[in-house]
Motif scaffolding. Structure first.
Motif, mmCIF file in Angstrom:
data_model
loop_
_atom_site.group_PDB
_atom_site.id
_atom_site.type_symbol
_atom_site.label_atom_id
_atom_site.label_comp_id
_atom_site.label_asym_id
_atom_site.label_seq_id
_atom_site.Cartn_x
_atom_site.Cartn_y
_atom_site.Cartn_z
ATOM 1 N N HIS A 111 0.827 -1.211 0.000
ATOM 2 C CA HIS A 111 0.000 0.000 0.000
ATOM 3 C C HIS A 111 0.858 1.258 0.000
ATOM 4 C CE1 HIS A 111 0.903 -0.288 4.284
ATOM 5 N NE2 HIS A 111 0.519 0.958 4.398
ATOM 6 N N THR A 112 2.113 1.150 0.402
ATOM 7 C CA THR A 112 2.976 2.340 0.467
ATOM 8 C C THR A 112 3.652 2.659 -0.865
ATOM 9 O OG1 THR A 112 4.853 1.027 1.246
ATOM 10 C CG2 THR A 112 3.438 2.037 2.921
ATOM 11 N N GLU A 113 3.510 1.774 -1.853
ATOM 12 C CA GLU A 113 4.163 2.000 -3.142
ATOM 13 C C GLU A 113 3.197 2.438 -4.240
ATOM 14 O OE1 GLU A 113 6.536 -1.368 -4.153
ATOM 15 O OE2 GLU A 113 7.487 -1.416 -2.177
ATOM 16 N N GLU A 126 0.276 4.829 -6.174
ATOM 17 C CA GLU A 126 0.187 6.270 -6.431
ATOM 18 C C GLU A 126 -0.692 6.999 -5.417
ATOM 19 O OE1 GLU A 126 2.102 7.976 -8.557
ATOM 20 O OE2 GLU A 126 3.030 6.017 -8.870
ATOM 21 N N PHE A 127 -1.792 6.374 -4.993
ATOM 22 C CA PHE A 127 -2.656 7.029 -4.017
ATOM 23 C C PHE A 127 -1.912 7.266 -2.705
ATOM 24 C CE2 PHE A 127 -5.643 6.843 -0.422
ATOM 25 C CZ PHE A 127 -6.375 7.984 -0.697
ATOM 26 N N TRP A 128 -1.187 6.262 -2.250
ATOM 27 C CA TRP A 128 -0.462 6.401 -0.986
ATOM 28 C C TRP A 128 0.622 7.479 -1.091
ATOM 29 C CZ3 TRP A 128 -1.762 4.817 3.675
ATOM 30 C CH2 TRP A 128 -0.849 5.012 4.698
ATOM 31 N N LYS A 129 1.300 7.521 -2.213
ATOM 32 C CA LYS A 129 2.325 8.553 -2.416
ATOM 33 C C LYS A 129 1.690 9.942 -2.343
ATOM 34 C CE LYS A 129 5.289 5.604 -5.185
ATOM 35 N NZ LYS A 129 5.821 5.338 -6.521
ATOM 36 N N TRP A 130 0.541 10.105 -2.995
ATOM 37 C CA TRP A 130 -0.171 11.382 -2.941
ATOM 38 C C TRP A 130 -0.601 11.695 -1.518
ATOM 39 C CZ3 TRP A 130 -5.165 12.380 -1.311
ATOM 40 C CH2 TRP A 130 -5.619 13.678 -1.524
ATOM 41 N N LEU A 131 -1.171 10.701 -0.849
ATOM 42 C CA LEU A 131 -1.641 10.888 0.524
ATOM 43 C C LEU A 131 -0.491 11.288 1.445
ATOM 44 C CD1 LEU A 131 -4.221 10.638 2.233
ATOM 45 C CD2 LEU A 131 -3.534 8.298 2.742
ATOM 46 N N SER A 132 0.646 10.672 1.261
ATOM 47 C CA SER A 132 1.816 10.995 2.077
ATOM 48 C C SER A 132 2.272 12.430 1.860
ATOM 49 C CB SER A 132 2.960 10.033 1.764
ATOM 50 O OG SER A 132 2.605 8.735 2.135
ATOM 51 N N ARG A 133 2.205 12.883 0.614
ATOM 52 C CA ARG A 133 2.602 14.274 0.328
ATOM 53 C C ARG A 133 1.644 15.265 0.978
ATOM 54 N NH1 ARG A 133 3.341 12.072 -4.883
ATOM 55 N NH2 ARG A 133 1.428 13.044 -5.605
ATOM 56 N N LYS A 134 0.380 14.887 1.107
ATOM 57 C CA LYS A 134 -0.634 15.771 1.674
ATOM 58 C C LYS A 134 -0.848 15.561 3.170
ATOM 59 C CE LYS A 134 -1.668 17.446 -2.352
ATOM 60 N NZ LYS A 134 -1.343 18.799 -2.704
ATOM 61 N N GLN A 140 -9.836 14.436 11.786
ATOM 62 C CA GLN A 140 -9.787 13.415 12.816
ATOM 63 C C GLN A 140 -9.745 11.992 12.265
ATOM 64 O OE1 GLN A 140 -13.567 14.495 14.765
ATOM 65 N NE2 GLN A 140 -14.142 12.361 14.562
ATOM 66 N N ASN A 141 -10.239 11.757 11.074
ATOM 67 C CA ASN A 141 -10.269 10.408 10.507
ATOM 68 C C ASN A 141 -9.094 10.101 9.584
ATOM 69 O OD1 ASN A 141 -12.630 9.778 11.844
ATOM 70 N ND2 ASN A 141 -13.907 10.550 10.189
ATOM 71 N N PHE A 142 -8.112 10.967 9.553
ATOM 72 C CA PHE A 142 -6.981 10.780 8.641
ATOM 73 C C PHE A 142 -6.236 9.472 8.921
ATOM 74 C CE2 PHE A 142 -2.461 11.355 7.634
ATOM 75 C CZ PHE A 142 -2.574 11.474 6.261
ATOM 76 N N GLU A 143 -5.925 9.190 10.164
ATOM 77 C CA GLU A 143 -5.207 7.961 10.488
ATOM 78 C C GLU A 143 -6.038 6.733 10.157
ATOM 79 O OE1 GLU A 143 -3.357 7.737 14.322
ATOM 80 O OE2 GLU A 143 -2.691 9.806 14.199
ATOM 81 N N GLU A 144 -7.345 6.826 10.374
ATOM 82 C CA GLU A 144 -8.231 5.711 10.062
ATOM 83 C C GLU A 144 -8.230 5.428 8.561
ATOM 84 O OE1 GLU A 144 -12.807 4.237 10.810
ATOM 85 O OE2 GLU A 144 -12.161 6.131 11.656
ATOM 86 N N LEU A 145 -8.144 6.461 7.747
ATOM 87 C CA LEU A 145 -8.078 6.292 6.302
ATOM 88 C C LEU A 145 -6.867 5.440 5.932
ATOM 89 C CD1 LEU A 145 -8.871 6.946 3.364
ATOM 90 C CD2 LEU A 145 -7.504 9.035 3.588
ATOM 91 N N GLY A 146 -5.732 5.707 6.550
ATOM 92 C CA GLY A 146 -4.532 4.917 6.282
ATOM 93 C C GLY A 146 -4.711 3.456 6.641
ATOM 94 N N ARG A 147 -5.354 3.186 7.752
ATOM 95 C CA ARG A 147 -5.602 1.793 8.165
ATOM 96 C C ARG A 147 -6.536 1.090 7.180
ATOM 97 N NH1 ARG A 147 -5.510 4.356 13.198
ATOM 98 N NH2 ARG A 147 -7.775 4.500 13.294
ATOM 99 N N TRP A 148 -7.587 1.781 6.763
ATOM 100 C CA TRP A 148 -8.522 1.186 5.804
ATOM 101 C C TRP A 148 -7.851 0.952 4.459
ATOM 102 C CZ3 TRP A 148 -12.720 -1.421 6.532
ATOM 103 C CH2 TRP A 148 -13.461 -1.209 7.693
ATOM 104 N N TYR A 149 -7.014 1.879 4.065
ATOM 105 C CA TYR A 149 -6.350 1.728 2.774
ATOM 106 C C TYR A 149 -5.404 0.528 2.788
ATOM 107 C CZ TYR A 149 -4.399 2.861 -1.685
ATOM 108 O OH TYR A 149 -4.030 2.780 -2.996
ATOM 109 N N GLU A 150 -4.739 0.308 3.899
ATOM 110 C CA GLU A 150 -3.881 -0.861 4.027
ATOM 111 C C GLU A 150 -4.715 -2.149 3.944
ATOM 112 O OE1 GLU A 150 -0.366 -2.629 6.924
ATOM 113 O OE2 GLU A 150 -1.343 -0.732 7.439
#
Length: 59
Positions: free
Chosen positions: A16-18, A20-28, A36-46
């Protein structure tokens, strides 16, 4: 092949870290972490990537 975009084999890592969406998310992250739900988004995306790996294995 998933949606005709890339052919994957079950032994290939679907990280999930490689993607394009994750790269964009990391930049932002600095701006988006204010939500408040930003961290939860990362967990769901994984989890989405984990499910994709299972789909490739079963296909």
């Amino acid at each position: 092949m998933i949606r005709g975009v890339k052919e994957l084999k079950p032994d290939e890592e679907i990280s999930h870290t490689e993607c394009e969406f994750w790269k964009w998310l990391s930049r932002k992250a600095q701006n988006l972490s204010l939500y408040q739900n930003f961290e939860e988004l990362g967990r769901w995306y994984e989890k989405i990537h984990d499910i994709a790996k299972q789909v490739v294995t079963l296909h």
